[in-house]
Design an enzyme around this catalytic site. Structure first.
Site, PDB file in Angstrom:
ATOM      1  N   HIS A  31       0.840  -1.210   0.000  1.00  0.00           N
ATOM      2  CA  HIS A  31       0.000   0.000   0.000  1.00  0.00           C
ATOM      3  C   HIS A  31       0.871   1.255   0.000  1.00  0.00           C
ATOM      4  O   HIS A  31       0.624   2.210  -0.743  1.00  0.00           O
ATOM      5  CB  HIS A  31      -0.879   0.073   1.257  1.00  0.00           C
ATOM      6  CG  HIS A  31      -1.957  -0.965   1.355  1.00  0.00           C
ATOM      7  ND1 HIS A  31      -2.093  -1.792   2.438  1.00  0.00           N
ATOM      8  CD2 HIS A  31      -2.972  -1.286   0.515  1.00  0.00           C
ATOM      9  CE1 HIS A  31      -3.144  -2.578   2.269  1.00  0.00           C
ATOM     10  NE2 HIS A  31      -3.699  -2.294   1.105  1.00  0.00           N
ATOM     11  N   SER A  37      -2.985  -7.701   3.124  1.00  0.00           N
ATOM     12  CA  SER A  37      -3.251  -7.571   4.559  1.00  0.00           C
ATOM     13  C   SER A  37      -3.726  -8.916   5.110  1.00  0.00           C
ATOM     14  O   SER A  37      -3.336  -9.324   6.210  1.00  0.00           O
ATOM     15  CB  SER A  37      -4.341  -6.529   4.802  1.00  0.00           C
ATOM     16  OG  SER A  37      -3.983  -5.296   4.243  1.00  0.00           O
ATOM     17  N   ARG A  69      -1.866  -6.195  -8.168  1.00  0.00           N
ATOM     18  CA  ARG A  69      -0.650  -6.981  -7.933  1.00  0.00           C
ATOM     19  C   ARG A  69      -0.451  -8.008  -9.044  1.00  0.00           C
ATOM     20  O   ARG A  69       0.552  -8.040  -9.717  1.00  0.00           O
ATOM     21  CB  ARG A  69      -0.735  -7.689  -6.574  1.00  0.00           C
ATOM     22  CG  ARG A  69      -0.649  -6.733  -5.408  1.00  0.00           C
ATOM     23  CD  ARG A  69      -1.160  -7.340  -4.146  1.00  0.00           C
ATOM     24  NE  ARG A  69      -2.576  -7.679  -4.264  1.00  0.00           N
ATOM     25  CZ  ARG A  69      -3.368  -7.981  -3.263  1.00  0.00           C
ATOM     26  NH1 ARG A  69      -2.886  -8.032  -2.047  1.00  0.00           N
ATOM     27  NH2 ARG A  69      -4.637  -8.254  -3.452  1.00  0.00           N
ATOM     28  N   LYS A  87     -17.667  -6.437   8.280  1.00  0.00           N
ATOM     29  CA  LYS A  87     -16.388  -7.121   8.514  1.00  0.00           C
ATOM     30  C   LYS A  87     -15.923  -6.913   9.941  1.00  0.00           C
ATOM     31  O   LYS A  87     -16.114  -5.849  10.513  1.00  0.00           O
ATOM     32  CB  LYS A  87     -15.319  -6.560   7.556  1.00  0.00           C
ATOM     33  CG  LYS A  87     -15.173  -7.350   6.281  1.00  0.00           C
ATOM     34  CD  LYS A  87     -13.866  -6.964   5.617  1.00  0.00           C
ATOM     35  CE  LYS A  87     -13.728  -7.508   4.208  1.00  0.00           C
ATOM     36  NZ  LYS A  87     -12.587  -6.893   3.512  1.00  0.00           N
TER      37      LYS A  87
END
Ligand code: PNS
Length: 165
Positions: free
Chosen positions: A17, A132, A94, A41
Site C-alpha cells: 500500500h 493484509s 498486484r 467485517k
C-alpha cells in the site's frame, strides 16, 4: 490540481500500500487515503487505530510535493469521491488475479460516476504477493512478516494477535 482517492480497508496497511501511495504522489497533487468503514467485517484494527497507524507510517515516505490526507468513509465510494471533488480513484493491482475484481469495480464505478477515472498502479515486484489478509494469517501462525509491513505495524500486531508457534 489533481486530487486522487486511494480507498481500501488497510487492515493493516502493508508496504505494498505504501509503495502505491508513494508512486501515486508522483502523479497527483493530493491523495486522500480513505479507509472503508465496513459494518459487515470484523477488522483486526479499529478505524481509529488504522487512522493512527496510517498517519504514523505516512510520515516515513517520500511525499514529493503531494499532500496526503487520511479519512474514513461509508457507503458508495463514488459518492464519497464526488463529495470530495476527486478526479481519480487509485487502486493497486498486484497480479492478474486482482484484475477481474478490480475491472468490475472500476466499470461499475464509471457507470455510476462517468467523470471519475480509476487509475490502476502496480506495486514493486517484491510486494506483488503481499496482502493484509495473508500478513495477518502468517503472523498469527508464527511466520515472519518483517519487510512486508512497516515495523510499527508489526509491533501493533504483536500486541493484538496471540501467535501460535
Ligand atoms: O482494500 P479493499 O478491501 O480491497 O478495498 C475495497 C474497496 C474499499 C475499494 C471497495 O470495497 C469499495 O469501494 N467499497 C465501498 C462500497 C462501494 O462503493 N461498492 C461498490 C463498488 S463498485
Amino acid at each position: 490540481m489533481r486530487r486522487a482517492i486511494y480507498p481500501g480497508s488497510f487492515d493493516p496497511i502493508t508496504n505494498g500500500h505504501l509503495d502505491i501511495i508513494e508512486r501515486g504522489c508522483k502523479l497527483f497533487d493530493e491523495i486522500i487515503v480513505a479507509i472503508l468503514v465496513n459494518p459487515n467485517k470484523q477488522p483486526l484494527f479499529s478505524i481509529e487505530e488504522r487512522e493512527e497507524i496510517l498517519s504514523e507510517v505516512l510520515e516515513t515516505i517520500n511525499h514529493h510535493s503531494c499532500t496526503i490526507l487520511i479519512e474514513d468513509f461509508q457507503g458508495l465510494l463514488v459518492q464519497y469521491a464526488v463529495k470530495k471533488n476527486a478526479d481519480v480513484i487509485v487502486r493497486g493491482i498486484r497480479a492478474v488475479s486482482d484484475y477481474e475484481y478490480e475491472l468490475q469495480m472500476a466499470l461499475m464505478n464509471r457507470r455510476l460516476e462517468p467523470q471519475i477515472e480509476t487509475v490502476f498502479m502496480m506495486p514493486a515486484e517484491e510486494y506483488s504477493y503481499v496482502s493484509s489478509r495473508l500478513v495477518k494469517e502468517v503472523f498469527s501462525l508464527g511466520g515472519k512478516i518483517e519487510g512486508l509491513v512497516p515495523s510499527s505495524v508489526e509491533k501493533r500486531m504483536q500486541l493484538k494477535i496471540k501467535r501460535q508457534k
